[in-house]
Design a protein around this motif. Sequence first.
Motif, PDB file in Angstrom:
ATOM      1  N   PRO A 248       0.823  -1.228   0.000  1.00 21.54           N
ATOM      2  CA  PRO A 248       0.000   0.000   0.000  1.00 21.54           C
ATOM      3  C   PRO A 248       0.850   1.268   0.000  1.00 21.54           C
ATOM      4  O   PRO A 248       0.466   2.267  -0.628  1.00 21.54           O
ATOM      5  CB  PRO A 248      -0.845  -0.124   1.277  1.00 21.54           C
ATOM      6  CG  PRO A 248      -0.267  -1.250   2.054  1.00 21.54           C
ATOM      7  CD  PRO A 248       0.481  -2.125   1.097  1.00 21.54           C
ATOM      8  N   GLU A 271      -1.574  -6.791   3.009  1.00 21.76           N
ATOM      9  CA  GLU A 271      -1.849  -5.357   3.229  1.00 21.76           C
ATOM     10  C   GLU A 271      -2.382  -4.685   1.967  1.00 21.76           C
ATOM     11  O   GLU A 271      -3.204  -3.778   2.041  1.00 21.76           O
ATOM     12  CB  GLU A 271      -0.591  -4.644   3.741  1.00 21.76           C
ATOM     13  CG  GLU A 271      -0.231  -4.978   5.188  1.00 21.76           C
ATOM     14  CD  GLU A 271       0.561  -6.275   5.346  1.00 21.76           C
ATOM     15  OE1 GLU A 271       0.782  -6.983   4.330  1.00 21.76           O
ATOM     16  OE2 GLU A 271       0.956  -6.586   6.485  1.00 21.76           O
ATOM     17  N   GLU A 274      -6.009  -5.596   1.984  1.00 16.36           N
ATOM     18  CA  GLU A 274      -6.713  -4.840   3.043  1.00 16.36           C
ATOM     19  C   GLU A 274      -6.924  -3.391   2.612  1.00 16.36           C
ATOM     20  O   GLU A 274      -7.984  -2.805   2.828  1.00 16.36           O
ATOM     21  CB  GLU A 274      -5.884  -4.843   4.342  1.00 16.36           C
ATOM     22  CG  GLU A 274      -5.845  -6.168   5.069  1.00 16.36           C
ATOM     23  CD  GLU A 274      -4.801  -6.180   6.189  1.00 16.36           C
ATOM     24  OE1 GLU A 274      -4.014  -5.208   6.304  1.00 16.36           O
ATOM     25  OE2 GLU A 274      -4.758  -7.171   6.937  1.00 16.36           O
ATOM     26  N   TRP A 275      -5.884  -2.811   2.024  1.00 18.39           N
ATOM     27  CA  TRP A 275      -5.930  -1.413   1.588  1.00 18.39           C
ATOM     28  C   TRP A 275      -6.992  -1.239   0.501  1.00 18.39           C
ATOM     29  O   TRP A 275      -7.740  -0.249   0.486  1.00 18.39           O
ATOM     30  CB  TRP A 275      -4.542  -1.010   1.083  1.00 18.39           C
ATOM     31  CG  TRP A 275      -4.395   0.413   0.641  1.00 18.39           C
ATOM     32  CD1 TRP A 275      -4.107   0.843  -0.624  1.00 18.39           C
ATOM     33  CD2 TRP A 275      -4.506   1.590   1.450  1.00 18.39           C
ATOM     34  NE1 TRP A 275      -4.035   2.213  -0.654  1.00 18.39           N
ATOM     35  CE2 TRP A 275      -4.278   2.699   0.610  1.00 18.39           C
ATOM     36  CE3 TRP A 275      -4.785   1.804   2.804  1.00 18.39           C
ATOM     37  CZ2 TRP A 275      -4.318   4.004   1.076  1.00 18.39           C
ATOM     38  CZ3 TRP A 275      -4.826   3.113   3.275  1.00 18.39           C
ATOM     39  CH2 TRP A 275      -4.595   4.188   2.415  1.00 18.39           C
ATOM     40  N   ALA A 278     -10.490  -1.460   1.956  1.00 22.30           N
ATOM     41  CA  ALA A 278     -10.873  -0.326   2.797  1.00 22.30           C
ATOM     42  C   ALA A 278     -11.330   0.885   1.985  1.00 22.30           C
ATOM     43  O   ALA A 278     -11.644   1.929   2.550  1.00 22.30           O
ATOM     44  CB  ALA A 278      -9.708   0.063   3.710  1.00 22.30           C
TER      45      ALA A 278
END
Lengths: 340, 340
Positions: A248, A271, A274-275, A278
Motif C-alpha cells: 500500500p 496489506e 486490506e488497503w 478499505a
Amino acid sequence: MLNRIGRRTFLATLLALGLASLISIQARAAETDPLPSWNDGPTKQSILDFVAAVTKDGAPDYVPVPERIATIDNDGTLWVEQPIYAQFAFAVDRVKATADKHPEWKTQEPFASILADDLKGLAASGEKGMVEIVEATHSGMTTADFNKTVKDWLAVAKHPRFKVLYTDLIYQPMLELLNYLRANGFKTFIVSGGGVEFMRAFADKTYGIPPEQVIGSSGVTDYQMWDASPVLVKMPKVFFVDDGPGKPEGINHFIGRRPIFAFGNSDGDKEMLEWTAAGEGLSFMGLVHHTDAVREYAYDRDSQVGKLDKALDEAVAKGWTIADMKNDWKTIFPPAKSNP
Amino acid sequence: MLNRIGRRTFLATLLALGLASLISIQARAAETDPLPSWNDGPTKQSILDFVAAVTKDGAPDYVPVPERIATIDNDGTLWVEQPIYAQFAFAVDRVKATADKHPEWKTQEPFASILADDLKGLAASGEKGMVEIVEATHSGMTTADFNKTVKDWLAVAKHPRFKVLYTDLIYQPMLELLNYLRANGFKTFIVSGGGVEFMRAFADKTYGIPPEQVIGSSGVTDYQMWDASPVLVKMPKVFFVDDGPGKPEGINHFIGRRPIFAFGNSDGDKEMLEWTAAGEGLSFMGLVHHTDAVREYAYDRDSQVGKLDKALDEAVAKGWTIADMKNDWKTIFPPAKSNP
C-alpha cells in the motif's frame, strides 16, 4: 404426410439447422466468454459480477474509468514462483557468469556455495546471504546494461522442472483476466516484491503492462557522467521494498490512487488487499491458491516461497475471492512457444 | 458589359466572397493552431516541428505512441513560483492554523518568525528551518487527511500579488502545450521537486494529469491500523527528493522509460533535460525563461526561487528551446475564474 425422400430431406434439414445452431451457440460462447480458461463457478462468477457492477453506467457501484485501478502481484500470481523466484535464479546465474571477475567468491559465502552448487550451504546463508547476492548482481552497472542482461537471460534461461523459458510459465487465466480488465477500462498495474527493473524487462511484452505501470522493489540509482554521457548507475543500497505494508505504501507513492481491484497469492499481498478492501466503493480482492501439484505446485502455509497463511485466513473470513488453481483453472499455461 | 446595378451587385458579391474567404481562413487558422497563446516564431515552431517529426508514421524520427513520454516540471514551468513556492505558502499557513496546538512554537524558530510574520527571521533559519517547517506541516496525519487539507487550502488561499487562487496562476501556453502533446499520443507526466501529494491534490483537475502521472518529492509513509481500518500515516522522514539528479532518478524509478520531451525552468531541471537529450532518437528539451516582470516575474541567474543559471548556459550551448515569456507568450494566464 411426408413421402420417404421428403422425410429424409426434412430430417437432414433439421439436423443441419440443429448443428448450425449448436455451432453458432458454441461460437457465441467462445466469443463472449472473456475468461475461457476459468472453469464456471463462484470464483469466475465473482470476477464477472464485480466488473459488471462497476462498469454499468448509472448503476449504484459504477466507477469512472480513471478510477478503475487494478493492482496485481507478479511472482505466484502472474507466473510461477517455485522452486525459487525467477529473479533469484537470475541472480544465481549471474554469480556464476561473473565469478571469474571475483576470485574472492571461491571462499566467500554465500558465493562459494553457489559456485559449488551447494544449495544447502546457500540456504544456510539466510536472508543476509540473499541480500548480498542481490546486491552483487543488481548493482555496479547502468540501468541500461542491467536491462539488457535481464532480457538476454530471459531469452535463454529454462525453468528447472518445466524446461521452458520463464516467460512461458505465465498463467493463461490471469492473462485473460488482465485483458478482460483492460477491455473494461481498467488500468492494470503490477505491484510486486520483485525488482522493478527486472520485471520491466519483460512485463510489457509478456503481460501487456508498460514500464510505468510496474511497481516493485528497487535500489538507489546514482546519476553520473560516463564519457560525457549521463547514466544511471545501480547502487548497492535499497531504495524501496514493495512487500507487505510496502505494497500500500508503494501504491500511494507510485500511483496515488487506491485500487478497486487487487490480486495476490501470498502473505506479502495481505496489506495490499486490506488497503483495497478499505476503499469507499465496491472492491475486489483475490488470491491465487496453489493447489495443483500435478500441473503446477501445491503450497501455502508452510512454504518458504510464497507463504500463504494469514492472508488465506483473512480471505476466508472476509469472503474474498480465492482462485483454487486445481479447480478453478481449466488450463494453467498458454500454449507452449519455446518448448516445441 | 455590366450595368450600374449589375456592377454594384458584382462588387458586393466579390466583397462578400472576399470577406467570407478571409473569415474562413481565420477560422481555419484558429481551428488548426494548437498553440494559440504562443506567438509565431522559432520557439513555437520548434515545438510544432518536433511533434510533427515524431508522429509522422514512416518518417525517420517516428516514435511509437507508448514511447511518447513527456516530463514537465511544475513550479515556474506550469504555474507561478514567485515570490515563494505555493507549497511553502501552504506550509506557512498551516503553521499559523495549527499554532494553538503547539504553544512551544511561540519561542521556537523557525515557527516563532512565521507567527510574528517576520520574513527576515524566517529566511535566517535557512534550509534547516525550511525542512522543519515542511516536516511539521506535512507529517503526522493520514494521506487522506493531508489531501483534504491541501484541497481546502487551494480553494481559498490567494496569491499575494495577483489576489487570485494559485490554480488560476497556471500558464495558458503550457496548458495548450499539454493538450497538444496528449492529442498527439504523448503521455504527460509532471516531474517536480514539489511534494507529490501536494501536487496530486490539484494536478488532475488543473492540468488534466492524473495522480499516477505526477512524480515529485515525498516523505516516508507508514501503514497503520486506526480503529481496525488501514491508513497511511505521513512520517517526518524524507523518502525521495525529486530535484536535480533526482529527476532522472525519479523518472527511472517511477516511469521506467526515458522521456523524448522535457520542459523545465530552473537549474533543478538540468539533469532531466540532459537525460532526455541523451536518448537515442529525436528529443525535445525546453526551458521557460521568466522575462516578463510586468505580466508575471523576471528572474533567472540570481533568483532565490527558481534559479536558472547553468541550465540556461547549457540550453544556449546545445540549442535547446527557450520560451521567452515576454516575447513568446501572447497570454500568460487563462481567463480569470476566481477573480471577477
